[in-house]
Design an enzyme around this catalytic site. Structure first.
Site, mmCIF file in Angstrom:
data_model
loop_
_atom_site.group_PDB
_atom_site.id
_atom_site.type_symbol
_atom_site.label_atom_id
_atom_site.label_comp_id
_atom_site.label_asym_id
_atom_site.label_seq_id
_atom_site.Cartn_x
_atom_site.Cartn_y
_atom_site.Cartn_z
ATOM 1 N N GLY A 152 0.782 -1.228 0.000
ATOM 2 C CA GLY A 152 0.000 0.000 0.000
ATOM 3 C C GLY A 152 0.815 1.280 0.000
ATOM 4 N N SER A 153 2.044 1.227 -0.572
ATOM 5 C CA SER A 153 2.829 2.475 -0.564
ATOM 6 C C SER A 153 2.168 3.539 -1.445
ATOM 7 C CB SER A 153 4.273 2.217 -1.001
ATOM 8 O OG SER A 153 4.352 1.997 -2.380
ATOM 9 N N ASN A 154 1.536 3.117 -2.528
ATOM 10 C CA ASN A 154 0.833 4.097 -3.370
ATOM 11 C C ASN A 154 -0.409 4.634 -2.657
ATOM 12 O OD1 ASN A 154 1.899 4.493 -6.280
ATOM 13 N ND2 ASN A 154 2.287 2.347 -5.789
ATOM 14 N N ASN A 242 -5.902 2.658 -13.132
ATOM 15 C CA ASN A 242 -4.889 1.757 -12.563
ATOM 16 C C ASN A 242 -3.499 2.333 -12.815
ATOM 17 O OD1 ASN A 242 -3.727 -0.685 -11.520
ATOM 18 N ND2 ASN A 242 -3.393 -1.387 -13.625
ATOM 19 N N HIS A 244 0.529 0.960 -13.391
ATOM 20 C CA HIS A 244 1.347 -0.227 -13.648
ATOM 21 C C HIS A 244 2.813 0.193 -13.666
ATOM 22 C CE1 HIS A 244 2.171 -4.281 -14.942
ATOM 23 N NE2 HIS A 244 3.021 -3.796 -15.812
ATOM 24 N N ASP A 285 -4.069 -4.803 -16.983
ATOM 25 C CA ASP A 285 -3.146 -3.757 -17.449
ATOM 26 C C ASP A 285 -3.455 -3.305 -18.871
ATOM 27 O OD1 ASP A 285 -1.828 -4.128 -14.992
ATOM 28 O OD2 ASP A 285 -0.632 -5.760 -15.844
ATOM 29 N N GLU A 314 6.053 6.563 -9.247
ATOM 30 C CA GLU A 314 4.644 6.301 -8.916
ATOM 31 C C GLU A 314 4.140 7.299 -7.886
ATOM 32 O OE1 GLU A 314 3.857 1.693 -9.871
ATOM 33 O OE2 GLU A 314 4.431 2.083 -7.822
HETATM 34 C C1 GAR Z 1 2.819 -0.827 -7.650
HETATM 35 O O1 GAR Z 1 4.118 -0.843 -8.153
HETATM 36 C C2 GAR Z 1 1.829 -0.851 -8.779
HETATM 37 O O2 GAR Z 1 2.277 -0.179 -9.912
HETATM 38 C C3 GAR Z 1 1.723 -2.327 -9.036
HETATM 39 O O3 GAR Z 1 1.680 -2.887 -7.766
HETATM 40 C C4 GAR Z 1 2.531 -2.118 -6.915
HETATM 41 C C5 GAR Z 1 1.832 -1.894 -5.598
HETATM 42 O O4 GAR Z 1 2.729 -1.374 -4.670
HETATM 43 N N1 GAR Z 1 0.571 -2.647 -9.835
HETATM 44 C C6 GAR Z 1 0.595 -3.608 -10.747
HETATM 45 O O5 GAR Z 1 1.562 -4.299 -10.956
HETATM 46 C C7 GAR Z 1 -0.673 -3.758 -11.543
HETATM 47 N N2 GAR Z 1 -0.473 -4.707 -12.578
HETATM 48 P P1 GAR Z 1 2.212 -0.721 -3.335
HETATM 49 O O6 GAR Z 1 1.343 -1.748 -2.621
HETATM 50 O O7 GAR Z 1 3.446 -0.438 -2.554
HETATM 51 O O8 GAR Z 1 1.430 0.505 -3.673
#
Ligand code: GAR
Length: 331
Positions: A152-154, A242, A244, A285, A314
């Site tokens: 969940g860093s995003n 989304n 990616h 995606d 991101e």
């Molecule tokens: C992120 O890098 C996002 O781009 C990716 O999952 C990660 C989640 O990181 N998404 C995908 O790969 C979608 N196909 P987070 O939990 O630290 O936010």
């Protein structure tokens, strides 16, 4: 120049601070200006410069004080007023512009890519600052739901970003994994959560009643690793996006997430990688691109090193792109 109240208000909105903090910040600037002028005068006298000294030396001293002395004094005054974090962010931007490396920062050379395809004429590159489009304090915020499966860093970056911009509210966090780190973040932030069940998500009501009763207008996938069912896409047309961690259409699709993406990119000998923010359709995606940014891959770079750079991209861009999309949607 006299700053009009409306300009001050805009500045306050841009900085994302409340009125008290805004006044303190303005005081810090004023005190720093006066202090810098006074210290410059003291140093000028101390080194023995007078009006007879060659003008270039006098100007070089003033310039040095303005460029370096001012920044140091600004941070010191900011510290005394409890505003160090705000001014450190401010300074970092200036240092970056001057090409001075910042300790602890991941260095990336980054470029935004032109987007070939847009959706509903919404193209973030056409949108300017967006501040004029923001909802006023009097209006109800736009409610968004974050869907995430991982750490969940995003989600964290988005929550932090909109804390200072209350015209958008992270109102719900949805995860398919009961142990996902993002749910801990939600608990700490007092954000309601739903842990979804596969059967109901894909074959039932897809949690649409919960989303609608929660007044959710936008769905933001932030590391959500399930496909999104057609019913949900139809219920939120053009309102599900989304992110990616690669330059789609390459290195996307089923199984392409997290380190798998970066390993594949490095193994293929790519010289750049990046992020893609796109509308969501029923495929993994897939869907019209909204925004891309990329960074160079240095020789010898490992997937872990690349992952760090991609994460910087991101966190830097996703919240802002979300804001721009929402504010441009006539909120
Ligand atoms: C992120 O890098 C996002 O781009 C990716 O999952 C990660 C989640 O990181 N998404 C995908 O790969 C979608 N196909 P987070 O939990 O630290 O936010």
């Amino acid at each position: 120049m006299i700053l009009q109240p409306i300009m001050l208000k805009r500045l306050q909105t841009k900085w994302g601070v409340n009125t008290t903090q805004f006044i303190i910040i303005m005081c810090v600037f004023a005190i720093t200006g006066t202090t810098t002028a006074w210290i410059t005068k003291v140093i000028t006298e101390w080194v023995g410069f007078t009006s007879d000294t060659y003008w270039l030396w006098r100007w070089m001293l003033r310039l040095a004080m303005l460029i370096f002395g001012y920044q140091v004094i600004l941070l010191s005054v900011a510290f005394l007023f409890g505003q160090f974090p705000f001014f450190w962010q401010y300074e970092k931007k200036i240092l970056k512009r001057m090409g001075i490396p910042i300790p602890g920062e991941v260095k990336i050379s980054e470029t935004k890519l032109p987007i070939a395809k847009t959706h509903d004429s919404i193209n973030v590159h056409e949108i300017t600052a967006g501040s004029d489009l923001r909802a006023t304090d009097a209006q109800e915020p736009v409610y968004i739901a974050l869907f995430a499966s991982g750490a969940g860093s995003n989600a964290r970056a988005i929550i932090d970003y909109f804390r200072k911009r209350p015209f958008v509210k992270v109102a719900l966090i949805i995860s398919n994994k009961p142990q996902a780190g993002v749910l801990d973040i939600a608990t700490k932030e007092n954000i309601p959560t739903i842990t979804i069940a596969k059967e109901r998500f894909f074959k039932g009501d897809s949690y649409i009643p919960d989303l609608k009763s929660g007044k959710i207008q936008w769905i933001i996938l932030a590391g959500f690793l399930w496909k999104v069912p057609a019913a949900l896409i139809e219920a939120f047309p053009g309102k599900i996006i989304n992110i990616h961690p690669a330059l789609l259409p390459n290195y996307g699709g089923k199984g392409m997430y997290g380190h798998f993406v970066h390993e594949a990119v490095i193994a293929a000998g790519e010289q750049k990688s990046g992020i893609t923010i796109h509308y969501v359709d029923e495929l993994f995606d897939h869907g019209a691109h909204i925004f891309q940014a990329y960074c160079d891959i240095e020789p010898g770079e490992t997937p872990e090193m690349l992952a760090k750079k991609i994460q910087v991209l991101e966190h830097r861009h996703y919240p802002e792109v979300i804001e721009r999309l929402i504010t441009n949607a006539g909120v």
